[in-house]
Design a protein around this motif. Structure first.
Motif, mmCIF file in Angstrom:
data_model
loop_
_atom_site.group_PDB
_atom_site.id
_atom_site.type_symbol
_atom_site.label_atom_id
_atom_site.label_comp_id
_atom_site.label_asym_id
_atom_site.label_seq_id
_atom_site.Cartn_x
_atom_site.Cartn_y
_atom_site.Cartn_z
ATOM 1 N N ILE A 192 0.856 -1.181 0.000
ATOM 2 C CA ILE A 192 0.000 0.000 0.000
ATOM 3 C C ILE A 192 0.893 1.232 0.000
ATOM 4 N N LEU A 193 0.711 2.082 -1.002
ATOM 5 C CA LEU A 193 1.406 3.369 -1.050
ATOM 6 C C LEU A 193 0.483 4.413 -0.437
ATOM 7 N N ALA A 194 0.986 5.152 0.534
ATOM 8 C CA ALA A 194 0.116 6.105 1.225
ATOM 9 C C ALA A 194 0.663 7.514 1.127
ATOM 10 N N GLY A 195 -0.197 8.444 0.725
ATOM 11 C CA GLY A 195 0.176 9.850 0.707
ATOM 12 C C GLY A 195 0.158 10.409 2.120
ATOM 13 N N THR A 196 1.207 11.142 2.478
ATOM 14 C CA THR A 196 1.299 11.745 3.808
ATOM 15 C C THR A 196 1.188 13.265 3.692
ATOM 16 N N PRO A 197 0.858 13.950 4.777
ATOM 17 C CA PRO A 197 0.697 15.410 4.717
ATOM 18 C C PRO A 197 1.961 16.103 4.221
ATOM 19 N N ILE A 198 1.781 17.174 3.448
ATOM 20 C CA ILE A 198 2.919 17.954 2.972
ATOM 21 C C ILE A 198 3.207 19.126 3.903
ATOM 22 N N GLY A 199 2.396 19.252 4.936
ATOM 23 C CA GLY A 199 2.591 20.339 5.890
ATOM 24 C C GLY A 199 1.815 20.089 7.164
ATOM 25 N N ARG A 200 0.532 20.262 7.117
ATOM 26 C CA ARG A 200 -0.316 20.150 8.307
ATOM 27 C C ARG A 200 -0.652 18.688 8.589
ATOM 28 N N PRO A 201 -0.345 18.177 9.780
ATOM 29 C CA PRO A 201 -0.653 16.774 10.103
ATOM 30 C C PRO A 201 -2.139 16.441 9.985
ATOM 31 N N ASP A 202 -3.005 17.442 10.263
ATOM 32 C CA ASP A 202 -4.437 17.145 10.228
ATOM 33 C C ASP A 202 -4.981 16.997 8.810
ATOM 34 N N ASP A 203 -4.101 17.125 7.793
ATOM 35 C CA ASP A 203 -4.508 16.793 6.430
ATOM 36 C C ASP A 203 -4.440 15.290 6.172
ATOM 37 N N VAL A 258 5.490 4.776 3.137
ATOM 38 C CA VAL A 258 5.253 6.210 3.288
ATOM 39 C C VAL A 258 6.574 6.958 3.103
ATOM 40 N N THR A 259 6.485 8.160 2.568
ATOM 41 C CA THR A 259 7.663 9.008 2.438
ATOM 42 C C THR A 259 7.496 10.231 3.346
ATOM 43 N N ASP A 260 8.457 11.140 3.301
ATOM 44 C CA ASP A 260 8.419 12.267 4.227
ATOM 45 C C ASP A 260 7.203 13.159 4.007
ATOM 46 N N ALA A 261 6.788 13.301 2.741
ATOM 47 C CA ALA A 261 5.632 14.147 2.433
ATOM 48 C C ALA A 261 5.130 13.789 1.045
ATOM 49 N N GLY A 262 3.814 13.764 0.889
ATOM 50 C CA GLY A 262 3.250 13.477 -0.425
ATOM 51 C C GLY A 262 3.200 11.992 -0.737
ATOM 52 N N MET A 263 3.079 11.695 -2.030
ATOM 53 C CA MET A 263 2.883 10.324 -2.488
ATOM 54 C C MET A 263 4.209 9.643 -2.825
ATOM 55 N N PRO A 264 4.451 8.433 -2.314
ATOM 56 C CA PRO A 264 5.657 7.686 -2.696
ATOM 57 C C PRO A 264 5.768 7.577 -4.208
ATOM 58 N N SER A 265 6.996 7.504 -4.695
ATOM 59 C CA SER A 265 7.346 7.374 -6.118
ATOM 60 C C SER A 265 7.413 8.716 -6.839
ATOM 61 N N VAL A 266 6.778 9.766 -6.318
ATOM 62 C CA VAL A 266 6.801 11.067 -6.986
ATOM 63 C C VAL A 266 7.987 11.857 -6.445
ATOM 64 N N SER A 267 9.131 11.756 -7.123
ATOM 65 C CA SER A 267 10.405 12.315 -6.650
ATOM 66 C C SER A 267 10.773 11.788 -5.269
ATOM 67 N N ASP A 268 10.296 10.612 -4.928
ATOM 68 C CA ASP A 268 10.577 9.957 -3.658
ATOM 69 C C ASP A 268 10.732 8.456 -3.914
ATOM 70 N N PRO A 269 11.291 7.717 -2.936
ATOM 71 C CA PRO A 269 11.377 6.263 -3.102
ATOM 72 C C PRO A 269 10.004 5.644 -3.309
ATOM 73 N N GLY A 270 9.956 4.550 -4.054
ATOM 74 C CA GLY A 270 8.693 3.851 -4.268
ATOM 75 C C GLY A 270 8.632 3.072 -5.553
ATOM 76 N N PRO A 272 -2.375 14.318 0.313
ATOM 77 C CA PRO A 272 -1.973 15.638 -0.188
ATOM 78 C C PRO A 272 -0.862 15.519 -1.223
ATOM 79 N N SER A 273 -0.851 16.461 -2.164
ATOM 80 C CA SER A 273 0.148 16.472 -3.230
ATOM 81 C C SER A 273 0.648 17.892 -3.437
ATOM 82 N N ALA A 274 1.961 18.099 -3.300
ATOM 83 C CA ALA A 274 2.528 19.428 -3.539
ATOM 84 C C ALA A 274 2.353 19.831 -4.994
#
Length: 275
Positions: free
Chosen positions: A3-14, A80-92, A112-114
């Motif tokens: 499962i690839l999971a998008g993580t918040p790009i700023g605010r945790p409550d996103d 999960v990556t540091d922010a956003g969706m894995p594979s998009v300029s991130d490992p994955g 979320p997606s930057a």
């Protein structure tokens, strides 16, 4: 299942409710930075019960087979990556490719997606766009890549680090033209979110005027190349400039309008207007 999971790009409550559930329930969490994962879990009030392993650029080649073995053994792995969706300029990508080759199911939890956030805030056309990731660090390679994009008609999105933003904008102004519309988006969704919309040349000047330089995560959105008008000679260009001046524009602004609408180089239009 992977499962690839998008993580918040700023605010945790996103963070999505599904991300919260998965962090608490999956067998394995592969995280780009385990410390950031812990911080995110604490912010969300979630206890990660599964095994946590690191998965980043420096170890993804060696760790991928290990994760595929876990998947084949029946484990559910959340990436999960540091922010956003894995594979998009991130490992994955490497793990997705290996998992699919092994016959493992792969799915995603949107987040979320930057890229999309910056596009929406840029004020530029977003019906068609291309994601170009990070511009090359080396000056010659960066110039070559940007020159190849000079005629790209779609709106372009770039990621950039704060300390390289000025050099990249200057290279864009040189290769794409200083009058090309663009937006500098920093700290998206965070307290100090800022979007500066202007032309590339003016954005370089804006960066130079910042006392402490550019800070935070940066996403650059650049307008695509305008449709070029063929067979416009000096007389036709001079006439277009005069028409713009007749509307009340200064000579400088009139030339800028003709450059934007025709895609013809500023020097060519300038010479025609003053001939």
């Amino acid at each position: 299942m992977l499962i690839l999971a998008g993580t918040p790009i700023g605010r945790p409550d996103d963070a999505s409710p599904r991300l919260r559930e998965l962090l608490a329930d999956v067998d394995v969490v592969a995280a780009e930075d385990t410390r950031r994962l812990k911080r995110l879990a604490d912010d969300l009030g979630v206890q990660v019960r599964g095994r946590v392993v690191s998965y980043f650029e420096g170890n993804e080649r060696g760790r991928t087979p290990e994760l595929v073995e876990m998947l084949e053994a029946g484990s559910t792995v959340l990436l999960v990556t540091d922010a956003g969706m894995p594979s998009v300029s991130d490992p994955g990508y490497r793990l997705v490719d290996a998992a699919l080759a092994a016959g493992v199911d792969v799915t995603a939890v949107p987040g979320p997606s930057a890229v999309l956030t910056a596009l929406a805030l840029s004020g530029l056309p977003v019906d068609r766009f291309s994601f170009e990731g990070f511009a090359p660090r080396k000056q010659g390679e960066r110039h070559r890549v940007l020159t190849a994009l000079a005629d790209e008609r779609r709106t372009m999105v770039f990621f950039e680090s704060p300390h390289r933003t000025r050099a990249t904008l200057a290279a864009m102004a040189e290769t794409l033209g200083p009058d090309r519309p663009a937006a500098l988006c920093r700290e998206l969704t965070k307290t100090h979110e800022e979007v500066v919309r202007d032309r590339l040349g003016a954005l370089v000047e804006w960066v130079d005027a910042q006392e402490h330089g550019v800070r935070g995560e940066v996403t650059l959105v650049v307008s695509g190349a305008p449709e070029r008008v063929a067979d416009l000679g000096p007389d036709a260009l001079r006439s277009l400039v005069r028409d713009a001046e007749a509307e009340g524009l200064s000579r400088k602004d009139a030339i800028a309008r003709v450059v934007e609408r025709t895609g013809i180089r500023k020097r060519v239009v300038y010479d025609a207007a003053h001939s």
